[in-house]
Design an enzyme around this catalytic site. Structure first.
Site, short mmCIF file in Angstrom:
data_model
loop_
_atom_site.label_atom_id
_atom_site.label_comp_id
_atom_site.label_asym_id
_atom_site.label_seq_id
_atom_site.Cartn_x
_atom_site.Cartn_y
_atom_site.Cartn_z
N TYR A 170 0.86 -1.19 0.00
CA TYR A 170 0.00 0.00 0.00
C TYR A 170 0.89 1.23 0.00
O TYR A 170 1.85 1.31 0.78
CB TYR A 170 -0.90 -0.01 1.24
CG TYR A 170 -1.77 1.23 1.38
CD1 TYR A 170 -2.81 1.47 0.49
CD2 TYR A 170 -1.57 2.14 2.42
CE1 TYR A 170 -3.62 2.60 0.62
CE2 TYR A 170 -2.36 3.26 2.57
CZ TYR A 170 -3.39 3.49 1.67
OH TYR A 170 -4.18 4.61 1.82
N ASP A 265 9.37 2.74 -0.30
CA ASP A 265 8.32 3.41 0.45
C ASP A 265 8.53 3.04 1.92
O ASP A 265 8.11 1.99 2.39
CB ASP A 265 6.94 2.98 -0.05
CG ASP A 265 5.83 3.69 0.70
OD1 ASP A 265 6.13 4.45 1.65
OD2 ASP A 265 4.65 3.50 0.34
N LYS A 293 4.45 9.14 8.74
CA LYS A 293 4.22 8.52 10.05
C LYS A 293 5.21 9.04 11.11
O LYS A 293 5.04 10.14 11.59
CB LYS A 293 4.19 7.00 9.91
CG LYS A 293 3.01 6.60 9.00
CD LYS A 293 2.59 5.15 9.04
CE LYS A 293 1.26 5.01 8.30
NZ LYS A 293 1.28 4.22 7.10
C1 PLP Z 1 0.61 4.70 5.74
C2 PLP Z 1 1.32 4.45 4.48
C3 PLP Z 1 1.19 5.29 3.36
C4 PLP Z 1 0.19 6.42 3.33
O1 PLP Z 1 0.45 7.40 4.26
P1 PLP Z 1 -0.75 8.41 4.66
O2 PLP Z 1 -0.09 9.38 5.59
O3 PLP Z 1 -1.80 7.57 5.30
O4 PLP Z 1 -1.21 9.05 3.42
C5 PLP Z 1 1.99 5.06 2.28
N1 PLP Z 1 2.87 4.04 2.25
C6 PLP Z 1 3.01 3.19 3.29
C7 PLP Z 1 4.01 2.10 3.22
C8 PLP Z 1 2.23 3.36 4.43
O5 PLP Z 1 2.35 2.51 5.44
#
Ligand code: PLP
Length: 455
Positions: A170, A265, A293
């Protein structure tokens, strides 16, 4: 007052009833229930992000009043040992004094200027020092913005259209990345959501995670058209699934050989699995990294960064457009800097590893004690208890998990004052605020909850 308003005895999937578990629940969540009823009239599904609606476990969410250290408290005053940490950011636990103090100080100086501030330098500097592959970065407001911008930059920089992503990974709700297709063969993306057009995902190729042959075949076929590979170096978003030995190295080799970019990511793994992120743990040097995060310390922050020659293609140094009214926001940067300082200065990672490994062992023992087939996927302080007897290595194996059992386990834990992720396909996170006693309590609750599961 109807019983089971929290869905504990009326939700989908045969959730454990309050009566069979021997715990009277229907009065314990009355204020949450009232608040959620109102929320449903005001917001779609009653939430501002779908994962919060307990869709994966049935029933209604508890509504949170406050957090302190490792605990969450709901509106009815129930206390939970928090295992989601706001889905990753709260690595120091809730309301950490250093973060509160930093945000309070920033608050009094004004909340947004739309002009450069010193705090942006401070956060950028800490990220550059921590993450070896990041020479320059741009601060944004969420992980989604970070991945969206990194993909645009990769396409702008290479002049190529295609992006490779992996099923079960994701990357936020970026249109072009909202595809999970997930067959074992490489498939051109089919949109995951109404509103995402075929055109938006036409250049997204979805491959199975941890499958070297599929990656090689994709590059052999489309190597000249691939702008970038984007990957969660440790997947957290199909539950916690670490990379197979050599998989990230292979992606690094293939992208280098074919002139494509490797985007790690690390929105979830950055400052989580190690201070320098998964890339420092596995010794991989990506071209671009996305963060979020933890670097916001619980406030809205994201970032993308990497090689300076690539980042200099971003406006106004270069021509790839990307902007943000609130980007580099003073409160958010203050919370981020305060969080990273504590992590840098106290190095809690060995301790987190020790707590997490104890928890993983405890889960395994609890599951075998209850005769419930289960696997623990873990990297550092992120992990998932998978309800399956097969190792989970990709979306195909993850999707075979018994989500009905997960839901039963989940409600058993909630009733015992532990708040696990409300989906089989989300990772849990420990924080520096958790203690050995908390781990013991979690394991004890898991032991009892797993014994209640219908076989
Ligand atoms: C949480 C997450 C996102 C999205 O971040 P948001 O701040 O919710 O938009 C993208 N990539 C990864 C791996 C994530 O865990």
């Amino acid at each position: 007052m109807p019983t089971g308003t929290l869905g504990v005895n009326r939700g989908a999937g045969g959730l454990p009833s309050a009566h069979t578990s021997g715990i009277v629940t229907h009065m314990m969540y009355e204020k949450s229930h009232q608040a959620f009823q109102r929320a449903r009239q005001l917001m779609p599904g009653g939430v501002n992000s779908p994962a919060r609606a307990f869709g994966g476990v049935g029933g209604e969410p508890v509504v949170i009043d406050r957090g302190q250290g490792p605990y969450l408290f709901d509106l009815d005053g129930n206390r939970y040992i928090d295992l989601i940490g706001s889905w990753g950011p709260m690595i120091l636990g809730h309301a950490h004094p250093a973060v509160i103090e930093a945000v309070e100080r920033a608050l009094r100086r004004g909340t947004s200027f739309g002009a450069p501030t010193l705090a942006e330098n401070e956060l950028a500097e800490m990220v550059v020092e921590a993450v070896p592959s990041i020479e320059k970065l741009r601060l944004v407001n969420s992980g989604t913005e970070a991945t969206m911008s990194a993909v645009r930059l990769a396409r702008g920089y290479t002049g190529r259209p295609m992006i490779i992503k992996f099923a079960g990974n994701y990357h936020g709700h970026v249109d072009s990345l909202l595809v999970a297709a997930g067959s074992s063969a490489a498939t051109l993306g089919v949109p995951n959501s109404p509103g995402v057009t075929e055109g938006a995902v036409r250049d997204t190729l979805v491959l199975p995670y941890n499958d070297p042959a599929a990656a090689k075949a994709a590059f052999a076929r489309d190597g000249q058209r691939i702008a970038a590979v984007i990957v969660e170096p440790v997947v957290g978003n199909m539950g916690c699934v670490p990379p197979a030995t050599g998989f990230l190295e292979l992606l690094r080799d293939l992208t280098t050989k074919h002139g494509a970019l490797l985007i790690l990511d690390e929105v979830m793994t950055g400052f989580r699995v190690a201070y320098g992120g998964a890339q420092s743990l596995f010794g991989i040097r990506p071209d671009l990294t996305t963060l979020g995060k933890i670097i916001g310390g619980g406030l809205p922050v994201g970032a993308y960064g990497g090689r300076a020659d690539i980042m200099d293609h971003v406006l106004p140094a270069g021509k790839v457009f990307q902007a943000g009214t609130l980007s580099g926001n003073p409160l958010a940067t203050a919370a981020g800097v305060a969080t990273l300082r504590v992590l840098r200065d106290t190095n809690p990672y060995p301790r987190l590893e020790q707590l997490s490994s104890r928890l993983a062992d405890g889960f395994q023992a609890a599951a075998s004690g209850a005769g419930v087939p289960a696997q623990v996927g873990r990297c550092g302080s992120m992990m998932t208890l998978f309800f399956t007897d097969q190792p989970v290595t990709d979306w195909e194996t993850a999707s075979k998990c018994d989500t009905r059992r997960y839901a039963q386990y989940f409600w058993g834990m909630i009733h015992r004052g532990v708040y696990p992720p409300c989906s089989q396909f989300e990772a849990l996170f420990l924080s520096t605020a958790h203690t050995d006693a908390d781990i013991d309590a979690i394991v004890a609750a898991a032991g009892q909850s797993l014994k209640e599961i219908d076989q």
